[in-house]
Design an enzyme around this catalytic site. Structure first.
Site, PDB file in Angstrom:
ATOM      1  N   GLU A  42     -10.404   3.045  -2.425  1.00 14.98           N
ATOM      2  CA  GLU A  42     -10.928   3.299  -1.089  1.00 14.98           C
ATOM      3  C   GLU A  42     -11.391   4.736  -0.920  1.00 14.98           C
ATOM      4  O   GLU A  42     -12.182   5.031  -0.023  1.00 14.98           O
ATOM      5  CB  GLU A  42      -9.892   2.959  -0.023  1.00 14.98           C
ATOM      6  CG  GLU A  42      -8.696   3.888   0.037  1.00 14.98           C
ATOM      7  CD  GLU A  42      -7.666   3.427   1.049  1.00 14.98           C
ATOM      8  OE1 GLU A  42      -7.581   4.051   2.119  1.00 14.98           O
ATOM      9  OE2 GLU A  42      -6.959   2.456   0.765  1.00 14.98           O
TER      10      GLU A  42
ATOM     11  N   ASP B 174       0.839  -1.199   0.000  1.00 15.76           N
ATOM     12  CA  ASP B 174       0.000   0.000   0.000  1.00 15.76           C
ATOM     13  C   ASP B 174       0.872   1.246   0.000  1.00 15.76           C
ATOM     14  O   ASP B 174       1.532   1.554   0.988  1.00 15.76           O
ATOM     15  CB  ASP B 174      -0.901  -0.028   1.238  1.00 15.76           C
ATOM     16  CG  ASP B 174      -1.967   1.053   1.208  1.00 15.76           C
ATOM     17  OD1 ASP B 174      -1.976   1.873   0.259  1.00 15.76           O
ATOM     18  OD2 ASP B 174      -2.797   1.081   2.135  1.00 15.76           O
TER      19      ASP B 174
ATOM     20  N   HIS C 164      -0.487   4.085  -0.162  1.00 11.71           N
ATOM     21  CA  HIS C 164      -1.349   4.925   0.678  1.00 11.71           C
ATOM     22  C   HIS C 164      -1.559   6.327   0.110  1.00 11.71           C
ATOM     23  O   HIS C 164      -1.925   7.259   0.828  1.00 11.71           O
ATOM     24  CB  HIS C 164      -0.761   5.027   2.096  1.00 11.71           C
ATOM     25  CG  HIS C 164      -1.791   5.015   3.177  1.00 11.71           C
ATOM     26  ND1 HIS C 164      -2.056   6.101   3.970  1.00 11.71           N
ATOM     27  CD2 HIS C 164      -2.644   4.043   3.601  1.00 11.71           C
ATOM     28  CE1 HIS C 164      -2.998   5.801   4.840  1.00 11.71           C
ATOM     29  NE2 HIS C 164      -3.383   4.552   4.644  1.00 11.71           N
TER      30      HIS C 164
ATOM     31  N   HIS D  83     -12.090  -2.745   0.413  1.00 12.59           N
ATOM     32  CA  HIS D  83     -11.334  -2.106   1.484  1.00 12.59           C
ATOM     33  C   HIS D  83     -12.119  -2.246   2.782  1.00 12.59           C
ATOM     34  O   HIS D  83     -13.322  -1.993   2.816  1.00 12.59           O
ATOM     35  CB  HIS D  83     -11.163  -0.622   1.126  1.00 12.59           C
ATOM     36  CG  HIS D  83     -10.392   0.187   2.108  1.00 12.59           C
ATOM     37  ND1 HIS D  83     -10.989   1.074   2.963  1.00 12.59           N
ATOM     38  CD2 HIS D  83      -9.058   0.255   2.354  1.00 12.59           C
ATOM     39  CE1 HIS D  83     -10.061   1.672   3.694  1.00 12.59           C
ATOM     40  NE2 HIS D  83      -8.887   1.196   3.352  1.00 12.59           N
TER      41      HIS D  83
ATOM     42  N   GLU E 255      -1.210  -0.713  -4.069  1.00  4.83           N
ATOM     43  CA  GLU E 255      -2.459  -0.014  -3.767  1.00  4.83           C
ATOM     44  C   GLU E 255      -2.225   1.481  -3.669  1.00  4.83           C
ATOM     45  O   GLU E 255      -1.258   1.929  -3.050  1.00  4.83           O
ATOM     46  CB  GLU E 255      -3.013  -0.540  -2.441  1.00  4.83           C
ATOM     47  CG  GLU E 255      -4.284   0.150  -1.986  1.00  4.83           C
ATOM     48  CD  GLU E 255      -4.808  -0.449  -0.689  1.00  4.83           C
ATOM     49  OE1 GLU E 255      -5.524   0.272   0.040  1.00  4.83           O
ATOM     50  OE2 GLU E 255      -4.504  -1.622  -0.392  1.00  4.83           O
TER      51      GLU E 255
END
Length: 378
Positions: free
Chosen positions: A231, A179, A181, A281, A205
């Site tokens: 997400e 991730d 992020h 998610h 991700e």
């Protein structure tokens, strides 16, 4: 049947539960958690109470349409998280009323279980090997970890350190999703994605923020690693350009942010038409996860399911703290079984929820800064 009461409960560690009750005593639970903004989401329910007290709770699609379109201003994390929690609660209520799981009302099962993955950290110099080994001992075969801490546009982290952390998790027997992020800007995201490509990751991700879709296209043309995003997208209309771009291989709608079970079923169907997989998610609570499992049950292109069991956010209360039984949402040998109970398939301890709501949480995400004092993406 008519809705007589809609309640919200701001329970720790950072969740917002929703309870809907009808005049015949039927009830349902949902989760409208929006991390760091529970108070704002709870405020939306003032409007929802005005609109939907007296409505037939079985008319889920009509309630969804009015909730989405009826306020003129649409979309966004706050409104959609509120609508998500309401939608989940309605499916739970309807299922309980008819004695059916939500997946049965949505077309029936296509699978009996879904592979689960857990989070192990990674953005700070944590002991990744030990964390991965611990998750392996819990039965997981896949984990997700963060790639880096705060990172500037051009100042590179030690890329070999990121590689070493991933390999440590893989050496512990784990498949790894990484991730970014959304904290990595395009110049560094390209370098990081390239150096990680040989490791055979499950996915990368949010390699860049979803507000920069053109950068995702560039990355997709640069590396073969599957790219995941979603997400921070809140409706099928938000997902549409990403699917059309061809840059995304896995979408990650959050069933407590993206319109609930109703909308995420439609988002997944859109993704199926583009040959894109779905891995919802879910670093949230039990009702969010239960909703995800209802989606997995009836949706062919769901491939993985995140679970928050033991995640670092869950201080004082963990995933199962408000459940009457731990069996339904507990992974066994790295898989989550599809619930067979009515509605969302979980039983919530109402007394404990009401007690926890008496001291409402005030969770806020951290604010990071670069060495020069400027704001850094978290």
């Amino acid at each position: 049947m008519k809705i007589t009461r809609i309640e919200t409960f701001q329970v720790p560690p950072r969740w917002l539960f929703v309870r809907v009750e009808a005049d015949n005593g039927a009830f349902g639970w949902g989760e409208a958690s929006l991390e760091g903004h529970a108070e704002a989401v709870a405020g939306v329910f003032e409007t929802f109470c005005d609109r939907f007290i007296g409505a037939d709770p079985r008319s889920i699609e009509d309630i969804w349409q009015v909730g989405y379109r009826g306020g003129f201003y649409r979309g966004g994390p706050v409104l959609m998280s509120a609508l998500s929690g309401l939608d989940q609660a309605l499916w739970d209520l309807k299922g309980r009323h008819y004695g059916l799981p939500a997946w049965e009302m949505l077309g029936g099962k296509v699978r009996d279980w879904v592979r689960a993955y857990a989070w192990i950290g990674g953005d700070r110099p944590d002991d990744i090997a030990a964390a991965a080994k611990s998750r392996r001992e819990q039965g997981f075969t896949a984990v997700k970890m963060n790639a880096t801490a705060e990172i500037d546009y051009l100042v590179a982290p030690k890329l070999e350190d990121v590689v070493d952390r991933v390999r440590a998790a893989q050496d512990a027997g784990m498949d790894v999703g990484l991730d970014f992020h959304g904290r990595v800007h395009r110049p560094m995201a390209k370098q990081l994605a390239k150096v990680l490509e040989p490791l055979g990751l499950l996915f990368i991700e949010e390699p860049v923020l979803s507000e920069n879709p053109e950068a995702l296209v560039q990355l997709a043309n640069l590396v073969s690693t599957p790219i995941a995003v979603g997400e921070r997208l809140y409706s099928r209309w938000d997902f549409k350009p990403f699917l059309a771009s061809g840059a995304v291989d896995i979408i990650q709608p959050d069933l407590s942010h993206a319109g609930g079970l109703s909308e995420c079923r439609k988002i997944a169907a859109m993704a199926e038409s583009y040959d894109v997989a779905v891995a919802p998610h879910c670093p949230l609570g039990p009702l969010a996860l239960a909703s995800c499992l209802q989606l997995a049950a009836c949706t062919p292109n769901v491939v993985l399911q995140e679970t928050s069991l033991g995640i670092h956010y869950n201080r004082g209360h963990d995933l199962l703290s408000f459940c009457k039984s731990s069996e339904v949402l507990t992974p066994v040998d790295g898989i989550l079984s599809i619930p067979t109970g009515p509605g969302l398939g979980v039983e919530i301890d109402e007394e404990r929820v009401r007690a926890a709501d008496a001291e409402q949480h005030r969770w806020r995400n951290p604010v990071w800064r670069h060495a020069d004092g400027s704001f850094a993406e978290w």
